[in-house]
Design an enzyme around this catalytic site. Structure first.
Site, PDB file in Angstrom:
ATOM      1  N   ASP A 188       0.915  -1.233  -0.106  1.00 44.33           N
ATOM      2  CA  ASP A 188      -0.050  -0.112   0.035  1.00 44.33           C
ATOM      3  C   ASP A 188       0.831   1.441   0.080  1.00 44.33           C
ATOM      4  OD1 ASP A 188       0.939  -0.330   2.546  1.00 44.33           O
ATOM      5  OD2 ASP A 188      -1.115  -0.714   3.532  1.00 44.33           O
ATOM      6  N   GLU A 251       7.902  -6.628  13.823  1.00 43.54           N
ATOM      7  CA  GLU A 251       9.116  -6.971  12.745  1.00 43.54           C
ATOM      8  C   GLU A 251       9.785  -5.974  12.323  1.00 43.54           C
ATOM      9  OE1 GLU A 251       5.713  -6.722  11.881  1.00 43.54           O
ATOM     10  OE2 GLU A 251       6.308  -5.297  10.341  1.00 43.54           O
ATOM     11  N   ASP A 252       9.250  -4.843  11.767  1.00 44.40           N
ATOM     12  CA  ASP A 252      10.251  -3.841  11.242  1.00 44.40           C
ATOM     13  C   ASP A 252      11.174  -3.182  12.390  1.00 44.40           C
ATOM     14  OD1 ASP A 252       8.045  -2.517  12.834  1.00 44.40           O
ATOM     15  OD2 ASP A 252       7.421  -1.316  11.256  1.00 44.40           O
ATOM     16  N   MET A 278       0.019   6.516   1.334  1.00 42.45           N
ATOM     17  CA  MET A 278      -0.351   4.926   1.854  1.00 42.45           C
ATOM     18  C   MET A 278      -1.839   5.047   1.369  1.00 42.45           C
ATOM     19  SD  MET A 278       0.166   2.967   5.407  1.00 42.45           S
ATOM     20  CE  MET A 278      -1.501   2.725   5.444  1.00 42.45           C
ATOM     21  N   ARG A 283      -7.840  -2.737   9.543  1.00 39.18           N
ATOM     22  CA  ARG A 283      -6.961  -3.726   9.890  1.00 39.18           C
ATOM     23  C   ARG A 283      -7.499  -5.133   9.184  1.00 39.18           C
ATOM     24  NH1 ARG A 283      -3.335  -3.688  13.423  1.00 39.18           N
ATOM     25  NH2 ARG A 283      -3.834  -1.538  14.344  1.00 39.18           N
TER      26      ARG A 283
HETATM   27  N1  UDH Z   1      -0.403  -7.379   4.424  1.00 46.41           N
HETATM   28  C1  UDH Z   1      -1.308  -7.877   3.418  1.00 46.41           C
HETATM   29  N2  UDH Z   1      -2.360  -8.612   3.816  1.00 46.41           N
HETATM   30  C2  UDH Z   1      -2.553  -8.618   5.144  1.00 46.41           C
HETATM   31  C3  UDH Z   1      -1.698  -8.011   6.132  1.00 46.41           C
HETATM   32  C4  UDH Z   1      -0.726  -7.519   5.641  1.00 46.41           C
HETATM   33  O1  UDH Z   1      -0.834  -8.078   2.169  1.00 46.41           O
HETATM   34  O2  UDH Z   1      -3.667  -9.273   5.439  1.00 46.41           O
HETATM   35  C5  UDH Z   1       0.910  -6.884   3.980  1.00 46.41           C
HETATM   36  C6  UDH Z   1       0.682  -5.708   2.877  1.00 46.41           C
HETATM   37  O3  UDH Z   1       1.780  -5.777   2.107  1.00 46.41           O
HETATM   38  C7  UDH Z   1       0.689  -4.523   3.753  1.00 46.41           C
HETATM   39  C8  UDH Z   1       1.966  -4.852   4.897  1.00 46.41           C
HETATM   40  O4  UDH Z   1       1.393  -6.246   4.825  1.00 46.41           O
HETATM   41  O5  UDH Z   1       0.828  -3.275   3.121  1.00 46.41           O
HETATM   42  C9  UDH Z   1       1.815  -4.062   6.133  1.00 46.41           C
HETATM   43  O6  UDH Z   1       0.480  -4.479   6.770  1.00 46.41           O
HETATM   44  P1  UDH Z   1      -0.504  -3.144   7.114  1.00 46.41           P
HETATM   45  O7  UDH Z   1      -0.767  -2.270   5.828  1.00 46.41           O
HETATM   46  O8  UDH Z   1      -1.453  -3.661   7.859  1.00 46.41           O
HETATM   47  O9  UDH Z   1       0.490  -2.276   8.108  1.00 46.41           O
HETATM   48  P2  UDH Z   1       0.266  -1.030   8.655  1.00 46.41           P
HETATM   49  O10 UDH Z   1       1.173  -0.405   9.362  1.00 46.41           O
HETATM   50  O11 UDH Z   1      -1.194  -1.199   9.573  1.00 46.41           O
HETATM   51  O12 UDH Z   1      -0.207   0.055   7.499  1.00 46.41           O
HETATM   52  C10 UDH Z   1      -1.607  -0.385  10.157  1.00 46.41           C
HETATM   53  C11 UDH Z   1      -2.906  -0.936  10.790  1.00 46.41           C
HETATM   54  C12 UDH Z   1      -4.092  -0.554  10.102  1.00 46.41           C
HETATM   55  C13 UDH Z   1      -5.072   0.110  11.179  1.00 46.41           C
HETATM   56  C14 UDH Z   1      -6.199   0.944  10.642  1.00 46.41           C
HETATM   57  C15 UDH Z   1      -7.034   1.547  11.452  1.00 46.41           C
HETATM   58  N3  UDH Z   1      -7.528   2.700  10.952  1.00 46.41           N
HETATM   59 MN    MN Z   2      -0.890  -0.294   5.597  1.00 41.15          MN
END
Ligand code: UDH
Ligand code: MN
Length: 341
Positions: A188, A251-252, A278, A283
């Site tokens: 994303d 993990e990061d 992004m 979630r």
């Molecule tokens: N990813 C997937 N599928 C999943 C989970 C993760 O493809 O089911 C991959 C994808 O490349 C994603 C990356 O893992 O961009 C990281 O996961 P993420 O996008 O969930 O991480 P982020 O830090 O999460 O963006 C924030 C949590 C979202 C909460 C939103 C509440 N408004």
């Molecule tokens: Mn994300």
């Protein structure tokens, strides 16, 4: 009279012998000379580099010199929006024409210094992948990268393990081509400036410096996620990612610890160039916050030598080659009875 004719004969015999000697001398010299030229020509042909088997597949005309350090056709700041719905067919039509099967590209007019595998951890994010491919392929082409896209899909519906997918992507990519640089990107994350180069540097690179959701500023100094690039050598030195971060979080920061322990420095682009947008999302299913993960970060220093590339196990379930990417489904062996409470 007899003496006179004898002298005459002797004179002409000496003269003809001299002529013969001169003729033989020059004849040998010329034939030796031409042989040397031939030999030289032969040795030039033999010492020419072998054609890279990948080059002739991709290029109609043969590539000339090395690509310049600064790609000449970059645009700078880019307009990026995710409101448009894009089908994969449309993306293939719009950006796929210069690609080889598997999302493979080599610049046609120069030889890239690095071979870059782009690894995307993935599950249930088809719409995001379409946007990512639509924006990234043209950027990577303008950056004159020799690259392939690997989408590493977690097979099944068990708890997600992004870092283990990254390790699997690294290992699978290396089975296909002699990559020397690995870019790990969330699906994303789309860059807002094509001067942010998808290549490796002397230190591990953090490309996603300013993300719109954090107001284009670093949320904390040691953040090392979203989009990162490590050379093969750097990735091996830190033993890759940990395989033990199940569910969301940590993990990061664990790989950030590994880099700090083993390599010390990281590099980043300028904060204006390192901007990202992004794609908004909720979630995901089966990727809840794992409250145990933050505690594991104190252990990185003790565990990283035995938890990583050298302890990686997974099963490849399927490999599909699309024009825009290589899609590898892997079973990451989710442990039974994982406790995410
Ligand atoms: N990813 C997937 N599928 C999943 C989970 C993760 O493809 O089911 C991959 C994808 O490349 C994603 C990356 O893992 O961009 C990281 O996961 P993420 O996008 O969930 O991480 P982020 O830090 O999460 O963006 C924030 C949590 C979202 C909460 C939103 C509440 N408004
Ligand atoms: Mn994300």
């Amino acid at each position: 009279m007899l003496r006179k004719s004898f002298r005459f004969l002797a004179f002409y015999s000496v003269l003809s012998l001299t002529c013969l000697a001169v003729f033989i001398f020059f004849h040998r010299k010329t034939s030796l000379g031409s042989q040397t030229d031939k030999e030289r020509q032969l040795s030039v042909n033999m010492s020419e580099p072998l054609q890279n088997p990948g080059t002739s597949e991709v290029n109609q005309t043969s590539a000339s010199g090395p690509c310049p350090n600064t790609p000449p056709d970059l645009l700078g700041p880019l307009h990026v929006e995710f409101e448009t719905n894009r089908t994969l067919d449309e993306v293939r039509e719009q950006v796929g024409s210069a690609l080889q099967l598997g999302g493979r590209y080599k610049p046609p007019n120069c030889v890239s210094k690095q071979k870059v595998a782009i690894i995307i951890p993935f599950r249930y994010r088809d719409e995001h992948l379409n946007h990512w491919l639509y924006y990234l392929h043209p950027i990577l082409m303008r950056q004159q990268v020799d690259y392939s896209i690997y989408v590493i899909n977690q097979y099944g519906h068990g708890v997600f393990n992004k870092a283990k997918l990254m390790n699997a992507g690294y290992a699978e990519a290396l089975k296909e081509y002699d990559y020397d640089c690995f870019v790990f990107s969330d699906v994303d994350m789309v860059p807002l400036d094509d001067r942010n180069l998808y290549r490796c540097f002397d230190s591990p690179r953090h490309l996603a410096v300013g993300v719109d959701k954090f107001n284009f500023t670093l949320p904390y100094k040691n953040i090392f996620g979203g989009v990162i690039a490590l050379s093969k050598e750097q990735f091996l030195k830190i033993n890759g990612f940990s395989n033990t971060y199940w569910g969301w979080g940590g993990e990061d920061d664990d790989i950030s610890n590994r880099v700090r322990i083993r390599i010390k420095s990281i590099s980043r682009p300028d904060s204006l160039i390192g901007r990202y947008k992004m794609i908004h999302h909720d979630r995901d299913l089966h990727n809840d916050v794992n409250p145990h993960n933050p505690y594991k970060l104190h252990e990185t220093i003790k565990t990283f030598k035995r938890d990583g590339l050298n302890s990686l196990n997974y099963t490849v379930k399927d490999i599909k080659r699309d024009k825009l990417f290589t899609f590898i489904s892997v079973d990451v062996h989710v442990p039974s009875g994982l406790n995410l409470k």
